[in-house]
Design an enzyme around this catalytic site. Structure first.
Site, PDB file in Angstrom:
ATOM      1  N   GLY A  11       8.013   5.824  11.117  1.00 27.89           N
ATOM      2  CA  GLY A  11       6.964   4.821  11.249  1.00 27.89           C
ATOM      3  C   GLY A  11       6.473   4.700  12.679  1.00 27.89           C
ATOM      4  N   ASP A  12       7.390   4.755  13.646  1.00 23.99           N
ATOM      5  CA  ASP A  12       7.009   4.701  15.060  1.00 23.99           C
ATOM      6  C   ASP A  12       6.166   5.924  15.429  1.00 23.99           C
ATOM      7  OD1 ASP A  12       8.776   2.510  15.061  1.00 23.99           O
ATOM      8  OD2 ASP A  12      10.449   3.814  15.615  1.00 23.99           O
TER       9      ASP A  12
END
Length: 301
Positions: free
Chosen positions: A250-251
């Site tokens: 996600g990052d």
């Protein structure tokens, strides 16, 4: 300049075992170390994409030294606040069939140290981007995101929030440029079971109504969905490769989105690069590398 904020960085210590049996000595088959924290992950993937950033946050002790030394390069400026006591945390991730995680608390961060961070935030100017990501340490006030955002509310700064529950909701009044919940987090926010595209879009638009300009939803094996500031929907799929690691995906998606938008000004291209970076991390033991990103990008052409 792009600034990332990681309030509680860590060293992620990954140990692999054939099996884990409690009460006896277990021996690993391999070990890996990664420098962690959601904002730090964003900075690291931005560096792979050739984009500079400054990493804010708090570090302490010998582990803090290792984090700072480990991530600093010609694309990442480390501007951490060094705490006098304690050590930056080591999180243990045990992979033995099932995955077991032990996340530590980290050092105490006092009022004076928080004020030092806010003074650094004051340096941001019109045109900058700030990424605030991750949970708040137990020693810090619950409204620390709001304290940070309040310092820049009168400036033309692109705000990106990657947080959950109250942290995210309370940030929406500052009209962030981008938020990135995953489907489970979206469900928790509205206390509903979101399992289809219609509901995903519906509740993403609700977050826009509450203040977010663009809402990026990561959907795991179903890819990702973006609802942009005009209400237009974009979708991205996933690549057919073996998933090795989902930590940091996600990052990485956030980093790719930032880079894609910085380079093109196109939400469609931002989603494309964000999706590629998220996939690249999922197919590697660590975070996405320039080589893996370029390999996946080539499959679009």
């Amino acid at each position: 300049m792009i600034y990332t904020v990681t309030l509680n960085p860590s060293i992620d210590y990954i140990v692999r075992l054939d099996s884990l049996v409690t009460g006896i000595t277990n021996r690993t088959t391999s070990e890996e170390y990664y420098y962690g924290g959601k904002g730090i992950n964003v900075s690291c993937v931005l560096a792979e994409l050739g984009i500079e950033s400054t990493a804010f946050g708090f570090i302490a002790g010998f582990t803090g030294d290792a984090i700072e030394k480990g991530i600093r390069n010609d694309k990442i400026v480390t501007d951490f606040i060094r705490l006098e006591n304690g050590n930056s945390r080591i999180n243990i991730k045990i992979k033995a069939g099932e995955e077991t995680e032990i996340n530590c608390q980290g050092p105490h961060i006092g009022t004076n140290e928080l004020e030092r961070l806010l003074q650094k935030i004051d340096r941001l100017s019109d045109g900058d981007t700030i990424v605030i990501a991750g949970n708040v340490p137990s020693t810090m006030p619950d409204n620390v995101y709001e304290k940070i955002l309040d310092r820049i509310k009168d400036k033309k700064i692109r705000i990106i929030i990657d947080a959950t529950k109250t942290l995210l909701v309370n940030s929406l009044k500052y009209k962030p440029f981008l938020i990135k919940p995953n489907r489970q987090e979206l469900s928790e926010l509205f206390n509903v079971d979101i399992c289809n595209e219609y509901d995903t879009e519906k509740y993403a638009n609700e977050l826009r109504r509450m203040g977010a300009k663009n809402v990026l939803i990561s959907l795991g094996q179903d890819g990702a969905m973006l609802i942009d500031e005009t209400g237009k929907k974009y979708k991205a799929g996933v690549f057919n490769e073996k998933v090795i690691n989902t930590v940091g995906s996600g990052d990485s998606m956030v980093a790719g989105f930032i880079a894609g938008y910085e380079k093109t000004g196109s939400y469609q291209q931002a989603l494309k690069l964000g999706s590629v970076c998220g996939n690249a991390t999922a197919f590697l033991s660590g975070l996405a590398t320039k080589e893996k990103i370029n390999e996946l990008l080539a499959k679009f052409s």
